[in-house]
Write a protein that holds these residues in place. Sequence first.
Motif, mmCIF file in Angstrom:
data_model
loop_
_atom_site.group_PDB
_atom_site.id
_atom_site.type_symbol
_atom_site.label_atom_id
_atom_site.label_comp_id
_atom_site.label_asym_id
_atom_site.label_seq_id
_atom_site.Cartn_x
_atom_site.Cartn_y
_atom_site.Cartn_z
ATOM 1 N N GLY A 1 0.666 -1.392 -0.227
ATOM 2 C CA GLY A 1 0.045 -0.042 -0.325
ATOM 3 C C GLY A 1 0.795 0.737 0.268
ATOM 4 N N ASN A 2 2.624 1.244 0.361
ATOM 5 C CA ASN A 2 2.968 2.146 0.448
ATOM 6 C C ASN A 2 4.844 1.742 0.417
ATOM 7 N N PHE A 3 5.201 2.766 -0.057
ATOM 8 C CA PHE A 3 6.951 2.257 0.191
ATOM 9 C C PHE A 3 7.614 3.105 1.438
ATOM 10 N N VAL A 4 8.570 2.525 1.096
ATOM 11 C CA VAL A 4 9.831 2.740 2.717
ATOM 12 C C VAL A 4 10.997 3.476 1.831
ATOM 13 N N LEU A 5 11.348 4.965 2.199
ATOM 14 C CA LEU A 5 12.335 5.296 1.930
ATOM 15 C C LEU A 5 13.168 5.211 2.791
ATOM 16 N N LEU A 6 14.535 4.598 2.221
ATOM 17 C CA LEU A 6 16.042 4.035 3.163
ATOM 18 C C LEU A 6 16.307 5.823 3.093
ATOM 19 N N GLY A 7 16.156 6.545 2.188
ATOM 20 C CA GLY A 7 16.662 8.327 2.878
ATOM 21 C C GLY A 7 18.697 7.797 3.239
ATOM 22 N N PHE A 8 18.679 8.691 3.765
ATOM 23 C CA PHE A 8 20.814 9.130 3.363
ATOM 24 C C PHE A 8 21.330 8.159 4.357
ATOM 25 N N THR A 9 20.511 8.471 5.439
ATOM 26 C CA THR A 9 21.572 7.525 7.142
ATOM 27 C C THR A 9 21.091 7.628 7.767
ATOM 28 N N GLU A 10 21.175 6.544 8.957
ATOM 29 C CA GLU A 10 19.876 6.224 10.169
ATOM 30 C C GLU A 10 21.076 7.096 11.118
ATOM 31 N N VAL A 11 21.747 8.018 11.049
ATOM 32 C CA VAL A 11 22.870 8.814 12.271
ATOM 33 C C VAL A 11 21.856 9.873 11.954
ATOM 34 N N GLN A 12 21.134 10.285 13.487
ATOM 35 C CA GLN A 12 20.772 11.701 14.031
ATOM 36 C C GLN A 12 21.547 12.876 13.661
ATOM 37 N N ASN A 13 22.847 13.028 14.099
ATOM 38 C CA ASN A 13 23.275 14.297 13.723
ATOM 39 C C ASN A 13 23.443 14.351 12.378
ATOM 40 N N LEU A 14 23.520 13.153 11.560
ATOM 41 C CA LEU A 14 23.784 13.646 10.214
ATOM 42 C C LEU A 14 22.580 13.450 9.863
ATOM 43 N N LEU B 1 4.512 3.677 -18.098
ATOM 44 C CA LEU B 1 3.275 3.098 -17.762
ATOM 45 C C LEU B 1 3.360 1.974 -17.988
ATOM 46 N N ALA B 2 4.493 0.888 -18.219
ATOM 47 C CA ALA B 2 4.943 -0.068 -17.887
ATOM 48 C C ALA B 2 5.303 -0.558 -16.874
ATOM 49 N N LEU B 3 6.326 0.840 -16.355
ATOM 50 C CA LEU B 3 6.451 0.232 -14.747
ATOM 51 C C LEU B 3 5.415 0.175 -13.521
ATOM 52 N N PHE B 4 4.455 1.142 -14.030
ATOM 53 C CA PHE B 4 3.232 1.602 -13.535
ATOM 54 C C PHE B 4 2.479 0.768 -12.809
ATOM 55 N N GLN B 5 2.234 0.126 -14.257
ATOM 56 C CA GLN B 5 1.052 -1.813 -13.782
ATOM 57 C C GLN B 5 1.962 -2.287 -13.593
ATOM 58 N N LEU B 6 3.180 -2.582 -13.443
ATOM 59 C CA LEU B 6 3.906 -4.031 -12.612
ATOM 60 C C LEU B 6 3.507 -4.063 -11.002
ATOM 61 N N PRO B 7 3.390 -6.016 -10.834
ATOM 62 C CA PRO B 7 2.645 -5.628 -8.973
ATOM 63 C C PRO B 7 3.984 -5.811 -8.235
ATOM 64 N N PHE B 8 3.997 -4.885 -7.021
ATOM 65 C CA PHE B 8 4.894 -5.217 -6.406
ATOM 66 C C PHE B 8 4.175 -5.622 -4.821
ATOM 67 N N CYS B 9 4.762 -6.437 -4.346
ATOM 68 C CA CYS B 9 4.359 -7.246 -3.384
ATOM 69 C C CYS B 9 5.279 -7.851 -2.646
ATOM 70 N N SER B 10 5.161 -7.809 -1.076
ATOM 71 C CA SER B 10 5.836 -7.681 0.194
ATOM 72 C C SER B 10 6.797 -7.169 0.201
ATOM 73 N N GLN B 11 7.566 -7.082 -0.289
ATOM 74 C CA GLN B 11 9.141 -5.824 -0.383
ATOM 75 C C GLN B 11 8.439 -4.534 -0.536
ATOM 76 N N ASN B 12 8.657 -3.782 0.162
ATOM 77 C CA ASN B 12 8.741 -2.454 -0.024
ATOM 78 C C ASN B 12 8.853 -1.076 0.516
ATOM 79 N N ILE B 13 10.527 -1.797 0.437
ATOM 80 C CA ILE B 13 11.532 -1.211 0.903
ATOM 81 C C ILE B 13 12.599 -0.762 0.120
ATOM 82 N N ILE B 14 12.557 1.273 -0.526
ATOM 83 C CA ILE B 14 13.172 2.020 -2.117
ATOM 84 C C ILE B 14 15.070 2.142 -0.631
ATOM 85 N N ASN B 15 15.765 1.442 -1.519
ATOM 86 C CA ASN B 15 16.979 1.947 -0.749
ATOM 87 C C ASN B 15 17.649 3.571 -1.731
ATOM 88 N N HIS B 16 17.089 4.120 -1.646
ATOM 89 C CA HIS B 16 16.998 5.881 -2.203
ATOM 90 C C HIS B 16 16.628 7.245 -1.002
#
Length: 312
Positions: free
Chosen positions: A8-21, A159-174
Amino acid sequence: MENQTMVGNFVLLGFTEVQNLKTLIFVVLFLTYVLTTMGNIVIITITLLDQRLQSPMYYFLRNFSLLEIGFTSTVIPKALFNLASGNRTISVAGCFVQVFLYLVLGTTTFLLFAVMSFDRYVAICHPLSYTTIMNERVCKLLVLSSWVTGFVLVIGPLLALFQLPFCSQNIINHFFCDSAPLIKLACANTRLLKLAGYAAATFSLLGTLTITILSYARIISTVLNIPSASGRQKAFSTCMSHFTVVSISYSSCIFMYIKPTGSSGLDLSKGVSILNTVVSPLLNPFIYSLRNKHVQEALRQAFVQRTTLSKG
């Protein structure tokens, strides 16, 4: 068996997990976004209002600035929100809208790069015919063609990309939705889609790069024949400044979209994409426009007039 429940949604990992960064990255991104937006708004405003800046070059620069505002606004505000709130999710629809705008505006930018380099080629190499060749109708057609071609080149693969099924995995490393990490998450055969995207990227990037290089090669050849040393130095300074921005933009996008499959991971592509989404848009208004003598004079006159009115 893979879980076939659609995400139902994606998760963007972003840049880093370090809070100060994260805090440091937020500040840098926010400042660059503000400077980029303000610089481009200044260019749009001054080229609309000042009668001395009504030539084809400034018409293209105005459209280029408009593109840059849209391009950075597609990516940076969402990245800033995610850094500030800690909420890294993005809806599937929101992700699709972001990748659509990012690719359409980005592709159109490169097409406009080629148009602007051709404009400079005509102005420097054929100055007597410049106003005839680059008339108002031709300029509008070139800008419109850039927009239409940018849309046409990416709409099929998207349009071809938007027709693809996305199952289970929803973490985008970006830190934003891009086509490569999205394709990686799809639970379907994406070989043909990758080939179509590769072909579109190759045509739009290498095609416009060829036009740009040929135009600047002819410009440099003409500049070398300028008898005045100061004239040659000024022309070379302008060309090298423009070519710096072009090099950053093209090299980063060629690395991300035309590199051989598997030659690098998404982490490296994520780092390189900062050049295209943050550094290059920040440099553009300052190198292409604000260093220009006529733009500086127009800004100075506008500032003086505003100061006089406020005192009056």
